[in-house]
Motif scaffolding. Structure first.
Motif, PDB file in Angstrom:
ATOM      1  N   HIS A   1       3.671  15.535   0.959  1.00 17.25           N
ATOM      2  CA  HIS A   1       3.533  14.146   0.509  1.00 17.25           C
ATOM      3  C   HIS A   1       4.395  13.217   1.369  1.00 17.25           C
ATOM      4  O   HIS A   1       3.951  12.139   1.797  1.00 17.25           O
ATOM      5  CB  HIS A   1       3.950  13.998  -0.952  1.00 17.25           C
ATOM      6  CG  HIS A   1       3.057  14.712  -1.907  1.00 17.25           C
ATOM      7  ND1 HIS A   1       3.314  14.773  -3.264  1.00 17.25           N
ATOM      8  CD2 HIS A   1       1.903  15.394  -1.709  1.00 17.25           C
ATOM      9  CE1 HIS A   1       2.351  15.476  -3.846  1.00 17.25           C
ATOM     10  NE2 HIS A   1       1.488  15.869  -2.925  1.00 17.25           N
ATOM     11  N   GLN A   2       5.633  13.638   1.563  1.00 13.91           N
ATOM     12  CA  GLN A   2       6.562  12.809   2.310  1.00 13.91           C
ATOM     13  C   GLN A   2       6.110  12.640   3.760  1.00 13.91           C
ATOM     14  O   GLN A   2       6.245  11.557   4.335  1.00 13.91           O
ATOM     15  CB  GLN A   2       7.970  13.403   2.264  1.00 13.91           C
ATOM     16  CG  GLN A   2       8.550  13.532   0.862  1.00 13.91           C
ATOM     17  CD  GLN A   2       8.651  12.201   0.158  1.00 13.91           C
ATOM     18  OE1 GLN A   2       7.735  11.793  -0.559  1.00 13.91           O
ATOM     19  NE2 GLN A   2       9.739  11.500   0.403  1.00 13.91           N
TER      20      GLN A   2
ATOM     21  N   GLN B   1       1.706  14.780 -13.570  1.00 14.37           N
ATOM     22  CA  GLN B   1       0.620  15.405 -14.313  1.00 14.37           C
ATOM     23  C   GLN B   1       0.553  16.911 -14.041  1.00 14.37           C
ATOM     24  O   GLN B   1       0.359  17.724 -14.960  1.00 14.37           O
ATOM     25  CB  GLN B   1      -0.702  14.743 -13.935  1.00 14.37           C
ATOM     26  CG  GLN B   1      -0.823  13.296 -14.403  1.00 14.37           C
ATOM     27  CD  GLN B   1      -2.108  12.647 -13.914  1.00 14.37           C
ATOM     28  OE1 GLN B   1      -2.942  13.300 -13.269  1.00 14.37           O
ATOM     29  NE2 GLN B   1      -2.249  11.364 -14.214  1.00 14.37           N
ATOM     30  N   LEU B   2       0.702  17.311 -12.776  1.00 18.29           N
ATOM     31  CA  LEU B   2       0.663  18.731 -12.417  1.00 18.29           C
ATOM     32  C   LEU B   2       1.818  19.480 -13.062  1.00 18.29           C
ATOM     33  O   LEU B   2       1.641  20.583 -13.644  1.00 18.29           O
ATOM     34  CB  LEU B   2       0.704  18.877 -10.899  1.00 18.29           C
ATOM     35  CG  LEU B   2       0.760  20.305 -10.360  1.00 18.29           C
ATOM     36  CD1 LEU B   2      -0.495  21.086 -10.772  1.00 18.29           C
ATOM     37  CD2 LEU B   2       0.903  20.297  -8.839  1.00 18.29           C
TER      38      LEU B   2
ATOM     39  N   PHE C   1       1.311   9.344  -5.899  1.00 19.28           N
ATOM     40  CA  PHE C   1       1.727  10.737  -5.733  1.00 19.28           C
ATOM     41  C   PHE C   1       2.683  11.160  -6.844  1.00 19.28           C
ATOM     42  O   PHE C   1       2.629  12.298  -7.334  1.00 19.28           O
ATOM     43  CB  PHE C   1       2.380  10.938  -4.368  1.00 19.28           C
ATOM     44  CG  PHE C   1       1.402  11.016  -3.228  1.00 19.28           C
ATOM     45  CD1 PHE C   1       0.335  11.908  -3.279  1.00 19.28           C
ATOM     46  CD2 PHE C   1       1.539  10.225  -2.111  1.00 19.28           C
ATOM     47  CE1 PHE C   1      -0.572  11.985  -2.230  1.00 19.28           C
ATOM     48  CE2 PHE C   1       0.636  10.297  -1.062  1.00 19.28           C
ATOM     49  CZ  PHE C   1      -0.425  11.175  -1.122  1.00 19.28           C
ATOM     50  N   ILE C   2       3.568  10.250  -7.242  1.00 22.03           N
ATOM     51  CA  ILE C   2       4.496  10.576  -8.332  1.00 22.03           C
ATOM     52  C   ILE C   2       3.724  10.860  -9.620  1.00 22.03           C
ATOM     53  O   ILE C   2       4.015  11.823 -10.350  1.00 22.03           O
ATOM     54  CB  ILE C   2       5.495   9.418  -8.537  1.00 22.03           C
ATOM     55  CG1 ILE C   2       6.454   9.329  -7.343  1.00 22.03           C
ATOM     56  CG2 ILE C   2       6.291   9.605  -9.822  1.00 22.03           C
ATOM     57  CD1 ILE C   2       7.391   8.140  -7.401  1.00 22.03           C
TER      58      ILE C   2
ATOM     59  N   PHE D   1       0.829  -1.206   0.000  1.00 17.40           N
ATOM     60  CA  PHE D   1       0.000   0.000   0.000  1.00 17.40           C
ATOM     61  C   PHE D   1       0.864   1.258   0.000  1.00 17.40           C
ATOM     62  O   PHE D   1       0.565   2.248  -0.682  1.00 17.40           O
ATOM     63  CB  PHE D   1      -0.917  -0.014   1.219  1.00 17.40           C
ATOM     64  CG  PHE D   1      -1.808   1.180   1.313  1.00 17.40           C
ATOM     65  CD1 PHE D   1      -2.895   1.327   0.470  1.00 17.40           C
ATOM     66  CD2 PHE D   1      -1.549   2.175   2.253  1.00 17.40           C
ATOM     67  CE1 PHE D   1      -3.723   2.446   0.552  1.00 17.40           C
ATOM     68  CE2 PHE D   1      -2.372   3.289   2.341  1.00 17.40           C
ATOM     69  CZ  PHE D   1      -3.460   3.428   1.488  1.00 17.40           C
ATOM     70  N   SER D   2       1.959   1.232   0.776  1.00 17.50           N
ATOM     71  CA  SER D   2       2.859   2.381   0.826  1.00 17.50           C
ATOM     72  C   SER D   2       3.485   2.635  -0.536  1.00 17.50           C
ATOM     73  O   SER D   2       3.569   3.791  -1.000  1.00 17.50           O
ATOM     74  CB  SER D   2       3.942   2.137   1.876  1.00 17.50           C
ATOM     75  OG  SER D   2       4.878   3.194   1.897  1.00 17.50           O
ATOM     76  N   HIS D   3       3.933   1.563  -1.189  1.00 13.67           N
ATOM     77  CA  HIS D   3       4.530   1.715  -2.520  1.00 13.67           C
ATOM     78  C   HIS D   3       3.500   2.227  -3.522  1.00 13.67           C
ATOM     79  O   HIS D   3       3.803   3.109  -4.353  1.00 13.67           O
ATOM     80  CB  HIS D   3       5.095   0.373  -2.978  1.00 13.67           C
ATOM     81  CG  HIS D   3       5.634   0.404  -4.381  1.00 13.67           C
ATOM     82  ND1 HIS D   3       6.832   1.008  -4.699  1.00 13.67           N
ATOM     83  CD2 HIS D   3       5.121  -0.085  -5.552  1.00 13.67           C
ATOM     84  CE1 HIS D   3       7.045   0.901  -6.003  1.00 13.67           C
ATOM     85  NE2 HIS D   3       6.027   0.228  -6.537  1.00 13.67           N
ATOM     86  N   ALA D   4       2.273   1.687  -3.448  1.00  8.35           N
ATOM     87  CA  ALA D   4       1.229   2.135  -4.369  1.00  8.35           C
ATOM     88  C   ALA D   4       0.889   3.608  -4.130  1.00  8.35           C
ATOM     89  O   ALA D   4       0.662   4.377  -5.087  1.00  8.35           O
ATOM     90  CB  ALA D   4      -0.019   1.269  -4.196  1.00  8.35           C
TER      91      ALA D   4
END
Length: 447
Positions: free
Chosen positions: A144-145, A43-44, A37-38, A29-32
Protein backbone atom coordinates in the motif's frame (compact mmCIF):
# COMPACT_ATOMS: atom_id res chain seq x y z
CA UNK A 1 16.68 45.96 -13.35
CA UNK A 2 14.52 45.50 -16.39
CA UNK A 3 10.85 45.09 -15.60
CA UNK A 4 9.26 41.76 -16.41
CA UNK A 5 7.16 41.77 -19.58
CA UNK A 6 3.40 41.56 -19.20
CA UNK A 7 3.28 38.38 -21.32
CA UNK A 8 5.86 36.71 -19.06
CA UNK A 9 3.92 37.75 -15.97
CA UNK A 10 0.73 36.24 -17.36
CA UNK A 11 2.51 33.03 -18.34
CA UNK A 12 4.03 32.64 -14.86
CA UNK A 13 0.67 33.44 -13.27
CA UNK A 14 -1.04 30.76 -15.39
CA UNK A 15 1.70 28.29 -14.45
CA UNK A 16 1.41 29.07 -10.73
CA UNK A 17 -2.38 28.73 -10.81
CA UNK A 18 -2.18 25.42 -12.68
CA UNK A 19 0.50 24.10 -10.30
CA UNK A 20 -1.57 25.10 -7.26
CA UNK A 21 -4.73 23.47 -8.63
CA UNK A 22 -2.88 20.31 -9.70
CA UNK A 23 -1.10 20.05 -6.34
CA UNK A 24 -4.34 20.55 -4.42
CA UNK A 25 -6.15 17.95 -6.50
CA UNK A 26 -3.23 15.49 -6.18
CA UNK A 27 -3.01 15.90 -2.40
CA UNK A 28 -6.75 15.47 -2.09
CA UNK A 29 -6.64 12.29 -4.20
CA UNK A 30 -3.66 10.98 -2.22
CA UNK A 31 -5.44 11.57 1.08
CA UNK A 32 -8.63 9.95 -0.24
CA UNK A 33 -6.63 6.91 -1.46
CA UNK A 34 -4.84 6.53 1.88
CA UNK A 35 -8.13 6.76 3.73
CA UNK A 36 -9.65 4.20 1.39
CA UNK A 37 -6.81 1.74 2.11
CA UNK A 38 -7.24 2.28 5.84
CA UNK A 39 -10.94 1.43 5.57
CA UNK A 40 -10.18 -1.70 3.50
CA UNK A 41 -7.50 -2.82 5.97
CA UNK A 42 -9.85 -2.26 8.90
CA UNK A 43 -12.59 -4.32 7.26
CA UNK A 44 -10.13 -7.16 6.52
CA UNK A 45 -8.69 -7.17 10.06
CA UNK A 46 -12.13 -7.12 11.66
CA UNK A 47 -13.29 -10.06 9.51
CA UNK A 48 -10.18 -12.09 10.44
CA UNK A 49 -10.52 -11.08 14.06
CA UNK A 50 -14.01 -12.57 14.32
CA UNK A 51 -12.70 -15.90 13.03
CA UNK A 52 -9.70 -15.88 15.40
CA UNK A 53 -11.99 -15.13 18.31
CA UNK A 54 -14.16 -18.12 17.45
CA UNK A 55 -11.07 -20.34 17.47
CA UNK A 56 -9.77 -18.95 20.78
CA UNK A 57 -13.08 -18.72 22.59
CA UNK A 58 -12.78 -19.44 26.33
CA UNK A 59 -8.99 -19.09 26.40
CA UNK A 60 -7.88 -17.67 29.76
CA UNK A 61 -4.37 -19.11 30.29
CA UNK A 62 -1.46 -20.13 28.08
CA UNK A 63 -2.09 -23.78 28.94
CA UNK A 64 -5.10 -24.01 26.66
CA UNK A 65 -3.28 -22.47 23.71
CA UNK A 66 -1.43 -25.59 22.28
CA UNK A 67 -4.67 -27.37 21.53
CA UNK A 68 -5.87 -24.46 19.41
CA UNK A 69 -2.63 -23.76 17.50
CA UNK A 70 -3.22 -26.14 14.54
CA UNK A 71 -6.54 -24.51 13.69
CA UNK A 72 -5.03 -21.09 14.29
CA UNK A 73 -2.10 -21.75 11.90
CA UNK A 74 -4.51 -23.06 9.30
CA UNK A 75 -6.55 -19.85 9.52
CA UNK A 76 -3.49 -17.61 9.27
CA UNK A 77 -2.14 -19.53 6.30
CA UNK A 78 -5.05 -18.30 4.19
CA UNK A 79 -3.43 -14.80 4.04
CA UNK A 80 0.37 -14.61 3.97
CA UNK A 81 0.59 -10.93 4.94
CA UNK A 82 -1.42 -11.46 8.16
CA UNK A 83 0.23 -12.12 11.57
CA UNK A 84 -1.10 -12.66 15.10
CA UNK A 85 0.17 -12.03 18.60
CA UNK A 86 -1.56 -13.28 21.73
CA UNK A 87 -0.50 -11.73 25.01
CA UNK A 88 -1.75 -11.52 28.56
CA UNK A 89 -3.57 -8.48 29.80
CA UNK A 90 -0.30 -7.25 31.39
CA UNK A 91 1.60 -7.49 28.04
CA UNK A 92 3.42 -10.87 28.34
CA UNK A 93 3.51 -12.57 24.92
CA UNK A 94 1.89 -16.03 24.77
CA UNK A 95 2.07 -16.56 21.02
CA UNK A 96 3.61 -14.74 18.01
CA UNK A 97 2.98 -16.15 14.54
CA UNK A 98 5.89 -14.30 12.88
CA UNK A 99 9.16 -12.87 14.17
CA UNK A 100 10.09 -9.20 13.71
CA UNK A 101 6.64 -7.80 14.45
CA UNK A 102 6.33 -4.36 16.07
CA UNK A 103 5.44 -4.16 19.79
CA UNK A 104 1.86 -4.50 20.91
CA UNK A 105 0.09 -1.08 20.83
CA UNK A 106 -0.49 0.42 24.25
CA UNK A 107 -4.12 1.19 23.50
CA UNK A 108 -6.71 -0.99 21.76
CA UNK A 109 -7.92 -0.12 18.28
CA UNK A 110 -6.50 0.41 14.79
CA UNK A 111 -3.02 1.86 14.34
CA UNK A 112 -0.16 2.02 11.84
CA UNK A 113 3.30 0.79 12.88
CA UNK A 114 6.75 0.25 11.36
CA UNK A 115 9.34 -2.43 12.20
CA UNK A 116 12.39 -3.83 10.38
CA UNK A 117 11.63 -1.88 7.20
CA UNK A 118 8.03 -3.14 7.01
CA UNK A 119 4.83 -1.12 7.49
CA UNK A 120 1.98 -2.76 9.41
CA UNK A 121 -1.65 -1.96 10.12
CA UNK A 122 -2.49 -3.42 13.56
CA UNK A 123 -5.79 -4.03 15.33
CA UNK A 124 -5.59 -4.73 19.11
CA UNK A 125 -8.63 -5.98 21.13
CA UNK A 126 -9.43 -7.91 24.33
CA UNK A 127 -10.38 -11.54 23.71
CA UNK A 128 -13.15 -11.89 26.26
CA UNK A 129 -13.49 -8.47 27.85
CA UNK A 130 -11.66 -6.67 30.66
CA UNK A 131 -8.74 -8.66 32.08
CA UNK A 132 -8.81 -11.31 29.35
CA UNK A 133 -5.88 -12.01 26.96
CA UNK A 134 -5.20 -9.41 24.22
CA UNK A 135 -5.29 -10.27 20.54
CA UNK A 136 -3.28 -8.14 18.07
CA UNK A 137 -3.58 -8.74 14.33
CA UNK A 138 -0.81 -7.32 12.10
CA UNK A 139 -1.36 -6.72 8.37
CA UNK A 140 1.64 -6.06 6.13
CA UNK A 141 0.75 -2.89 4.16
CA UNK A 142 4.11 -2.29 2.52
CA UNK A 143 2.58 -2.67 -0.94
CA UNK A 144 0.00 0.00 0.00
CA UNK A 145 2.71 2.41 1.02
CA UNK A 146 4.67 1.75 -2.17
CA UNK A 147 1.57 2.54 -4.17
CA UNK A 148 0.96 5.78 -2.26
CA UNK A 149 4.59 6.85 -2.59
CA UNK A 150 4.51 6.16 -6.32
CA UNK A 151 1.32 8.15 -6.60
CA UNK A 152 2.90 11.09 -4.75
CA UNK A 153 5.85 11.04 -7.13
CA UNK A 154 3.38 10.99 -10.01
CA UNK A 155 1.56 13.95 -8.48
CA UNK A 156 4.76 15.99 -8.26
CA UNK A 157 5.69 15.04 -11.81
CA UNK A 158 2.22 15.99 -13.01
CA UNK A 159 2.39 19.31 -11.17
CA UNK A 160 5.76 20.13 -12.74
CA UNK A 161 4.78 19.12 -16.25
CA UNK A 162 1.41 20.92 -15.97
CA UNK A 163 3.12 24.09 -14.79
CA UNK A 164 5.65 23.91 -17.61
CA UNK A 165 3.00 23.18 -20.26
CA UNK A 166 0.75 25.94 -18.91
CA UNK A 167 3.64 28.40 -18.88
CA UNK A 168 4.41 27.68 -22.53
CA UNK A 169 0.76 27.74 -23.58
CA UNK A 170 0.17 30.81 -21.40
CA UNK A 171 3.07 32.62 -23.05
CA UNK A 172 1.66 31.78 -26.48
CA UNK A 173 -1.88 32.82 -25.48
CA UNK A 174 -0.64 36.02 -23.81
CA UNK A 175 1.37 36.94 -26.88
CA UNK A 176 -1.66 36.48 -29.11
CA UNK A 177 -3.95 38.22 -26.63
CA UNK A 178 -1.60 41.19 -26.27
CA UNK A 179 -1.27 41.67 -30.02
CA UNK A 180 -3.75 44.61 -29.97
CA UNK A 181 -1.58 46.31 -27.34
CA UNK A 182 1.49 45.88 -29.53
CA UNK A 183 -0.52 47.29 -32.41
CA UNK A 184 -1.39 50.34 -30.30
CA UNK A 185 2.30 50.71 -29.45
CA UNK A 186 3.30 50.45 -33.11
CA UNK A 187 0.76 53.11 -34.10
CA UNK A 188 1.94 55.39 -31.27
CA UNK A 189 5.59 54.86 -32.32
CA UNK A 190 4.80 55.67 -35.95
CA UNK A 191 2.98 58.92 -35.19
CA UNK A 192 4.72 61.97 -36.58
CA UNK A 193 3.78 65.27 -38.13
CA UNK A 194 3.33 63.44 -41.45
CA UNK A 195 1.30 60.50 -40.16
CA UNK A 196 -1.30 61.98 -37.83
CA UNK A 197 -4.06 60.50 -39.97
CA UNK A 198 -3.26 56.94 -38.80
CA UNK A 199 -6.08 55.38 -36.76
CA UNK A 200 -6.53 52.16 -34.81
CA UNK A 201 -9.17 49.65 -36.02
CA UNK A 202 -11.53 49.92 -33.04
CA UNK A 203 -13.98 47.38 -34.51
CA UNK A 204 -11.25 44.70 -34.50
CA UNK A 205 -10.14 45.37 -30.93
CA UNK A 206 -11.26 43.25 -27.93
CA UNK A 207 -13.94 44.83 -25.79
CA UNK A 208 -11.43 45.63 -23.02
CA UNK A 209 -9.17 47.55 -25.43
CA UNK A 210 -11.83 49.16 -27.61
CA UNK A 211 -12.18 52.11 -25.22
CA UNK A 212 -8.40 52.58 -25.09
CA UNK A 213 -8.21 52.43 -28.89
CA UNK A 214 -11.02 55.00 -29.15
CA UNK A 215 -9.18 57.25 -26.71
CA UNK A 216 -5.95 56.94 -28.71
CA UNK A 217 -7.84 57.72 -31.93
CA UNK A 218 -9.44 60.75 -30.30
CA UNK A 219 -6.00 61.92 -29.13
CA UNK A 220 -4.60 61.51 -32.65
CA UNK A 221 -7.57 63.43 -34.04
CA UNK A 222 -6.95 66.27 -31.59
CA UNK A 223 -3.26 66.31 -32.49
CA UNK A 224 -4.13 66.31 -36.18
CA UNK A 225 -6.59 69.16 -35.73
CA UNK A 226 -4.09 71.14 -33.65
CA UNK A 227 -1.34 70.55 -36.19
CA UNK A 228 -3.60 71.61 -39.05
CA UNK A 229 -4.58 74.75 -37.17
CA UNK A 230 -0.95 75.47 -36.38
CA UNK A 231 0.05 74.96 -40.01
CA UNK A 232 -2.78 77.19 -41.21
CA UNK A 233 -1.92 79.74 -38.54
CA UNK A 234 1.72 79.80 -39.64
CA UNK A 235 0.70 80.20 -43.27
CA UNK A 236 -1.72 82.99 -42.37
CA UNK A 237 0.95 84.80 -40.37
CA UNK A 238 3.33 84.60 -43.32
CA UNK A 239 0.66 85.98 -45.66
CA UNK A 240 -0.32 88.75 -43.28
CA UNK A 241 3.25 89.87 -42.57
CA UNK A 242 4.51 89.57 -46.13
CA UNK A 243 2.65 92.59 -47.49
CA UNK A 244 3.54 95.11 -44.74
CA UNK A 245 7.16 93.97 -44.76
CA UNK A 246 7.25 94.32 -48.52
CA UNK A 247 5.68 97.78 -48.21
CA UNK A 248 8.26 98.81 -45.65
CA UNK A 249 11.15 97.58 -47.76
CA UNK A 250 9.83 99.18 -50.93
CA UNK A 251 8.99 102.47 -49.24
CA UNK A 252 12.37 102.64 -47.54
CA UNK A 253 14.25 101.78 -50.75
CA UNK A 254 12.35 104.40 -52.73
CA UNK A 255 13.02 106.98 -50.03
CA UNK A 256 16.74 106.26 -50.14
CA UNK A 257 17.06 106.43 -53.94
CA UNK A 258 17.83 110.15 -53.83
CA UNK A 259 18.29 112.95 -51.28
CA UNK A 260 15.01 114.34 -49.95
CA UNK A 261 13.87 117.20 -47.80
CA UNK A 262 13.37 116.86 -44.05
CA UNK A 263 9.58 116.95 -44.48
CA UNK A 264 9.66 114.13 -47.03
CA UNK A 265 11.77 111.99 -44.71
CA UNK A 266 9.32 112.76 -41.89
CA UNK A 267 6.36 111.63 -44.04
CA UNK A 268 8.21 108.45 -45.02
CA UNK A 269 8.94 107.64 -41.42
CA UNK A 270 5.31 108.26 -40.46
CA UNK A 271 4.20 105.84 -43.17
CA UNK A 272 6.64 103.22 -41.93
CA UNK A 273 5.53 103.84 -38.34
CA UNK A 274 1.90 103.05 -39.21
CA UNK A 275 2.91 99.75 -40.77
CA UNK A 276 5.15 98.91 -37.80
CA UNK A 277 2.39 99.78 -35.31
CA UNK A 278 -0.03 97.52 -37.15
CA UNK A 279 2.53 94.69 -37.16
CA UNK A 280 3.22 95.18 -33.45
CA UNK A 281 -0.51 95.07 -32.68
CA UNK A 282 -0.94 91.90 -34.69
CA UNK A 283 2.01 90.27 -32.92
CA UNK A 284 0.54 91.25 -29.54
CA UNK A 285 -2.79 89.75 -30.58
CA UNK A 286 -1.11 86.53 -31.64
CA UNK A 287 0.73 86.34 -28.31
CA UNK A 288 -2.60 86.85 -26.54
CA UNK A 289 -4.15 83.98 -28.50
CA UNK A 290 -1.12 81.78 -27.82
CA UNK A 291 -1.59 82.35 -24.08
CA UNK A 292 -5.28 81.50 -24.45
CA UNK A 293 -4.44 78.26 -26.28
CA UNK A 294 -2.20 77.19 -23.40
CA UNK A 295 -4.73 78.09 -20.71
CA UNK A 296 -2.61 80.97 -19.40
CA UNK A 297 -5.43 83.51 -19.42
CA UNK A 298 -6.55 83.93 -15.82
CA UNK A 299 -9.31 86.54 -15.72
CA UNK A 300 -9.78 88.62 -12.60
CA UNK A 301 -12.97 88.33 -10.59
CA UNK A 302 -14.36 91.80 -10.01
CA UNK A 303 -17.99 92.75 -9.59
CA UNK A 304 -19.03 94.52 -12.80
CA UNK A 305 -22.14 96.31 -13.93
CA UNK A 306 -21.99 95.19 -17.52
CA UNK A 307 -24.48 97.77 -18.72
CA UNK A 308 -22.20 100.55 -17.51
CA UNK A 309 -19.27 99.06 -19.45
CA UNK A 310 -21.42 98.82 -22.58
CA UNK A 311 -22.57 102.45 -22.20
CA UNK A 312 -18.94 103.58 -21.97
CA UNK A 313 -18.07 101.72 -25.15
CA UNK A 314 -21.11 103.04 -27.01
CA UNK A 315 -20.08 106.55 -26.04
CA UNK A 316 -16.58 105.85 -27.37
CA UNK A 317 -17.93 104.58 -30.71
CA UNK A 318 -20.61 107.26 -30.99
CA UNK A 319 -18.55 109.56 -33.31
CA UNK A 320 -17.76 106.66 -35.64
CA UNK A 321 -21.41 105.59 -35.67
CA UNK A 322 -22.50 109.15 -36.36
CA UNK A 323 -20.17 109.40 -39.34
CA UNK A 324 -21.59 106.15 -40.70
CA UNK A 325 -25.15 107.14 -39.93
CA UNK A 326 -25.58 104.10 -37.68
CA UNK A 327 -27.79 104.08 -34.59
CA UNK A 328 -26.37 102.62 -31.36
CA UNK A 329 -28.72 101.12 -28.75
CA UNK A 330 -28.41 99.28 -25.46
CA UNK A 331 -31.21 97.31 -23.79
CA UNK A 332 -31.28 95.60 -20.37
CA UNK A 333 -28.85 95.38 -17.47
CA UNK A 334 -26.58 92.66 -16.09
CA UNK A 335 -24.21 92.12 -13.16
CA UNK A 336 -21.39 89.59 -13.12
CA UNK A 337 -17.95 88.70 -11.78
CA UNK A 338 -15.24 89.09 -14.39
CA UNK A 339 -12.12 90.79 -15.71
CA UNK A 340 -12.96 94.36 -16.72
CA UNK A 341 -10.17 94.93 -19.34
CA UNK A 342 -10.78 91.56 -20.99
CA UNK A 343 -14.53 91.95 -21.21
CA UNK A 344 -14.23 95.52 -22.50
CA UNK A 345 -11.85 94.25 -25.18
CA UNK A 346 -14.24 91.47 -26.19
CA UNK A 347 -17.25 93.82 -26.39
CA UNK A 348 -15.15 96.43 -28.19
CA UNK A 349 -14.16 93.89 -30.84
CA UNK A 350 -17.81 92.97 -31.39
CA UNK A 351 -18.92 96.60 -31.65
CA UNK A 352 -16.08 97.47 -34.02
CA UNK A 353 -16.96 94.49 -36.17
CA UNK A 354 -20.67 95.42 -36.17
CA UNK A 355 -20.02 99.05 -37.12
CA UNK A 356 -17.80 98.05 -40.05
CA UNK A 357 -20.50 95.88 -41.60
CA UNK A 358 -23.57 97.99 -40.83
CA UNK A 359 -24.73 100.11 -43.79
CA UNK A 360 -25.81 103.73 -43.48
CA UNK A 361 -29.17 104.03 -41.77
CA UNK A 362 -28.64 100.72 -40.00
CA UNK A 363 -28.62 99.88 -36.33
CA UNK A 364 -26.30 98.23 -33.81
CA UNK A 365 -28.07 96.92 -30.71
CA UNK A 366 -26.57 95.50 -27.52
CA UNK A 367 -29.01 93.48 -25.44
CA UNK A 368 -28.24 92.36 -21.89
CA UNK A 369 -30.32 89.63 -20.29
CA UNK A 370 -30.18 87.84 -16.94
CA UNK A 371 -28.42 84.59 -17.13
CA UNK A 372 -26.00 86.20 -18.22
CA UNK A 373 -26.68 86.61 -21.92
CA UNK A 374 -25.18 89.37 -24.09
CA UNK A 375 -26.30 89.86 -27.67
CA UNK A 376 -24.54 92.25 -30.06
CA UNK A 377 -26.66 92.57 -33.22
CA UNK A 378 -26.40 94.69 -36.34
CA UNK A 379 -28.38 95.08 -39.52
CA UNK A 380 -26.71 94.47 -42.84
CA UNK A 381 -26.00 91.95 -45.55
CA UNK A 382 -26.58 88.31 -44.68
CA UNK A 383 -23.61 86.04 -44.00
CA UNK A 384 -23.50 82.65 -45.65
CA UNK A 385 -24.48 79.92 -43.16
CA UNK A 386 -21.36 77.92 -44.08
CA UNK A 387 -19.18 80.89 -43.07
CA UNK A 388 -20.75 81.43 -39.63
CA UNK A 389 -18.73 78.71 -37.80
CA UNK A 390 -15.50 80.12 -39.29
CA UNK A 391 -16.05 83.69 -38.15
CA UNK A 392 -14.03 83.00 -35.00
CA UNK A 393 -11.07 81.46 -36.88
CA UNK A 394 -7.86 83.44 -36.89
CA UNK A 395 -7.24 85.66 -39.93
CA UNK A 396 -10.61 84.71 -41.39
CA UNK A 397 -12.49 87.46 -43.22
CA UNK A 398 -15.90 87.08 -44.79
CA UNK A 399 -15.11 89.56 -47.57
CA UNK A 400 -13.38 87.55 -50.35
CA UNK A 401 -11.95 90.74 -51.75
CA UNK A 402 -9.99 91.51 -48.58
CA UNK A 403 -6.48 92.73 -49.12
CA UNK A 404 -3.60 90.67 -47.66
CA UNK A 405 -1.76 92.45 -44.90
CA UNK A 406 -4.43 95.07 -44.42
CA UNK A 407 -3.26 97.54 -41.90
CA UNK A 408 -6.79 98.06 -40.69
CA UNK A 409 -7.96 94.59 -39.61
CA UNK A 410 -6.02 91.34 -39.40
CA UNK A 411 -9.01 89.06 -38.74
CA UNK A 412 -8.04 88.34 -35.12
CA UNK A 413 -10.70 90.31 -33.28
CA UNK A 414 -13.39 87.63 -33.12
CA UNK A 415 -10.82 84.94 -32.28
CA UNK A 416 -9.64 87.07 -29.33
CA UNK A 417 -13.25 87.65 -28.27
CA UNK A 418 -13.95 83.91 -28.20
CA UNK A 419 -10.76 83.28 -26.16
CA UNK A 420 -11.81 85.88 -23.59
CA UNK A 421 -15.34 84.49 -23.33
CA UNK A 422 -14.05 80.94 -22.92
CA UNK A 423 -11.55 82.07 -20.28
CA UNK A 424 -14.57 83.34 -18.31
CA UNK A 425 -16.25 79.95 -18.65
CA UNK A 426 -18.74 81.13 -21.27
CA UNK A 427 -19.51 80.55 -24.93
CA UNK A 428 -20.20 82.65 -28.03
CA UNK A 429 -22.08 81.82 -31.23
CA UNK A 430 -23.09 83.73 -34.35
CA UNK A 431 -26.52 83.79 -36.02
CA UNK A 432 -27.74 85.50 -39.16
CA UNK A 433 -31.45 85.75 -39.97
CA UNK A 434 -34.10 88.31 -40.78
CA UNK A 435 -31.55 90.91 -41.90
CA UNK A 436 -29.75 90.82 -38.52
CA UNK A 437 -26.37 89.37 -37.63
CA UNK A 438 -26.18 88.45 -33.95
CA UNK A 439 -23.26 87.47 -31.76
CA UNK A 440 -24.61 85.86 -28.58
CA UNK A 441 -22.43 85.51 -25.48
CA UNK A 442 -23.48 83.39 -22.52
CA UNK A 443 -21.54 83.86 -19.28
CA UNK A 444 -21.90 82.24 -15.85
CA UNK A 445 -23.57 84.39 -13.20
CA UNK A 446 -21.39 85.89 -10.49
CA UNK A 447 -21.71 84.73 -6.90
Amino acid sequence: MRRMALGTRLALLFAACTAAVSLGAGLLFSHASAQHFIELDQQLLESRLSQVRSLLGGLDTPDGLPARLPALHSELSHQADLALRISSHDGAAWFTSRPGLPPTPATPGLSTQHANGVDYRSLAVQLNGQGSPRLTLFLDITHHQHFLQGMQRLIWLTVGLSALATALLGAWAARRGLRPLRQIGQVAASVSARSLTTRLPVAQMPEELAELASTVNAMLQRLDDAFQRLSAFSADIAHELRTPLSNLLTHTQVTLTRPRSLEEYREALHGNLEELQWMAQMINDMLFLAKADHGLLVPGQVALALHEEVDALLEYYAPLAEDGEVQLLREGEALLQGDRPMLRRALSNLLDNALRFTPAGGQVRVTLEPGIRVCVANTGAAIDAAALPRLFDRFYRVDPARREGSSEHAGLGLAITRSIVQAHGGSIVAHCEGGWTRFVIELPEGE
